[in-house]
Design a protein around this motif. Structure first.
Motif, mmCIF file in Angstrom:
data_model
loop_
_atom_site.group_PDB
_atom_site.id
_atom_site.type_symbol
_atom_site.label_atom_id
_atom_site.label_comp_id
_atom_site.label_asym_id
_atom_site.label_seq_id
_atom_site.Cartn_x
_atom_site.Cartn_y
_atom_site.Cartn_z
ATOM 1 N N ARG A 76 0.844 -1.211 0.000
ATOM 2 C CA ARG A 76 0.000 0.000 0.000
ATOM 3 C C ARG A 76 0.879 1.261 0.000
ATOM 4 O O ARG A 76 0.645 2.199 -0.765
ATOM 5 N N ILE A 77 1.915 1.247 0.826
ATOM 6 C CA ILE A 77 2.817 2.411 0.916
ATOM 7 C C ILE A 77 3.568 2.604 -0.402
ATOM 8 O O ILE A 77 3.730 3.734 -0.880
ATOM 9 N N LEU A 78 3.970 1.492 -1.019
ATOM 10 C CA LEU A 78 4.639 1.593 -2.323
ATOM 11 C C LEU A 78 3.684 2.187 -3.366
ATOM 12 O O LEU A 78 4.070 3.082 -4.128
ATOM 13 N N LEU A 79 2.439 1.722 -3.366
ATOM 14 C CA LEU A 79 1.471 2.228 -4.360
ATOM 15 C C LEU A 79 1.185 3.717 -4.138
ATOM 16 O O LEU A 79 1.020 4.470 -5.107
ATOM 17 N N GLU A 80 1.139 4.143 -2.878
ATOM 18 C CA GLU A 80 0.944 5.583 -2.594
ATOM 19 C C GLU A 80 2.097 6.390 -3.182
ATOM 20 O O GLU A 80 1.894 7.444 -3.786
ATOM 21 N N LEU A 115 -4.663 -5.087 -4.164
ATOM 22 C CA LEU A 115 -4.361 -3.643 -4.138
ATOM 23 C C LEU A 115 -3.674 -3.227 -5.444
ATOM 24 O O LEU A 115 -3.999 -2.189 -6.032
ATOM 25 N N ILE A 116 -2.746 -4.056 -5.895
ATOM 26 C CA ILE A 116 -2.013 -3.739 -7.132
ATOM 27 C C ILE A 116 -2.964 -3.777 -8.326
ATOM 28 O O ILE A 116 -2.967 -2.876 -9.172
ATOM 29 N N ALA A 117 -3.820 -4.807 -8.371
ATOM 30 C CA ALA A 117 -4.742 -4.948 -9.506
ATOM 31 C C ALA A 117 -5.702 -3.758 -9.582
ATOM 32 O O ALA A 117 -6.088 -3.337 -10.672
ATOM 33 N N ALA A 118 -6.063 -3.211 -8.407
ATOM 34 C CA ALA A 118 -7.031 -2.101 -8.375
ATOM 35 C C ALA A 118 -6.355 -0.736 -8.522
ATOM 36 O O ALA A 118 -7.040 0.287 -8.620
ATOM 37 N N SER A 119 -5.021 -0.702 -8.532
ATOM 38 C CA SER A 119 -4.312 0.583 -8.458
ATOM 39 C C SER A 119 -4.284 1.348 -9.773
ATOM 40 O O SER A 119 -4.030 2.553 -9.778
ATOM 41 N N SER A 175 3.537 -5.096 -19.374
ATOM 42 C CA SER A 175 2.744 -5.506 -18.201
ATOM 43 C C SER A 175 1.659 -6.474 -18.658
ATOM 44 O O SER A 175 1.060 -6.313 -19.729
ATOM 45 N N ALA A 176 1.407 -7.507 -17.833
ATOM 46 C CA ALA A 176 0.504 -8.580 -18.280
ATOM 47 C C ALA A 176 -0.462 -9.018 -17.181
ATOM 48 O O ALA A 176 -1.042 -10.090 -17.279
ATOM 49 N N GLN A 177 -0.590 -8.220 -16.121
ATOM 50 C CA GLN A 177 -1.424 -8.577 -14.961
ATOM 51 C C GLN A 177 -0.929 -9.908 -14.372
ATOM 52 O O GLN A 177 0.241 -10.018 -14.079
#
Ligand SMILES: NC(=O)c1ccc[n+]([C@@H]2O[C@H](COP(=O)([O-])OP(=O)(O)OC[C@H]3O[C@@H](n4cnc5c(N)ncnc54)[C@H](OP(=O)(O)O)[C@@H]3O)[C@@H](O)[C@H]2O)c1
Length: 248
Positions: A76-80, A115-119, A175-177
């Protein structure tokens, strides 16, 4: 520039090395300072140093995972931070079966994937089975014991170097999910893997296998952590054990 989180770890070290060997500029992220000019200090459990670490970065290979801070908190912190420093590709290392397994660490890993998939960040998620070294640590911890005790389920361990090679391929691709799971070549009872380790190390002792209790035990007994045979990996645990014994 490729930022590798967890670059000091079991998987991160060979991955950073292979990426550099393939000609990529690599920045290694760690909580600890080092003399290496290509390393950067940051803490994913607080976000300290992350903004500086991401300057000029186009790809993040996220391999850090800590026991004391939950995997999903770090993600989460990385995505922020990535919201302020967009990248072209985020690659995340996950574990086979996290979407169905009851083990708390795996459930949290699954949350990281979600979290990554929704980011909205372009990403690839690779799931692997347990590394050879993970089993070896368990066997080494029992080296003075007259018996080796293992859980009574099946494992499909994989060579970490082969996972690192696969990550380099994913870095080179778009990127390929979710990409195909990466598993070891054999599904074997834990007991047999312990016998292989003991044989390679010249240890003659019984191996006891015990069932794990509860929902986590049932998930492992069902094989929720296993991939389908044949796995993409080639190196067997017996080969790893022989090599480990020879290089003692
Ligand atoms: N081990 C397995 O069998 C296995 C199997 C499948 C998938 N995976 C996944 O593969 C990934 C790598 O696993 P591994 O076994 O190589 O891990 P590892 O050897 O335990 O290394 C963990 C790494 O995470 C970094 N780290 C931990 N907390 C951090 C924080 N707060 N901030 C920044 N960095 C932090 C550590 O760096 P510093 O200590 O230098 O800060 C270290 O480099 C993980 O996502 C794991 O879930 C592992």
């Amino acid at each position: 520039m490729i930022l590798v989180t967890g670059a000091t770890g079991t998987l991160g070290s060979p991955t950073a090395e292979l990426l550099r060997a393939a000609g990529y500029p690599v920045r290694s992220l760690s909580r600890r300072a080092s003399d290496d000019p290509n390393s950067v200090v940051a803490d994913l459990s607080t976000g300290a140093g992350l903004s500086d670490a991401l300057v000029g970065v186009s790809t993040v290979v996220h391999l850090a995972s800590g026991a004391n801070a939950r995997d999903s908190q770090q993600t989460r912190i990385l995505l922020e931070a990535l919201a302020a420093h967009p990248v072209e590709h985020l690659i995340f290392m996950s574990i086979v079966g996290v979407d169905k397994h009851a083990f708390a660490y795996y459930r949290d890993k699954n949350l990281s994937e979600q979290l990554i998939a929704a980011s909205g960040v372009p990403h690839s998620i690779l799931r692997a089975t347990q590394f050879h070294s993970f089993l070896a640590d368990l066997f080494r911890a029992q080296r003075w014991s007259p018996v080796t005790v293992v859980p009574s389920f099946t494992m499909q361990p994989v060579a970490v170097e082969e996972v690192a090679e696969r990550l380099v391929e994913i870095v080179a691709a778009s990127s390929a999910q979710r990409v195909a799971d990466f598993a070891g070549p054999e599904q074997l009872p834990f007991r047999e893997l312990a016998q292989q380790w003991n044989l390679a190390h010249g240890r003659r002792r019984p191996v006891w296998s015990l069932p794990l209790p509860g929902a986590v035990g049932r998930a492992f007994a069902r094989g929720d952590h296993l991939s389908t045979l044949p796995g993409a990996g080639h190196n067997t645990f017996a080969q790893y054990a022989e090599h480990a014994a020879a290089s003692r």
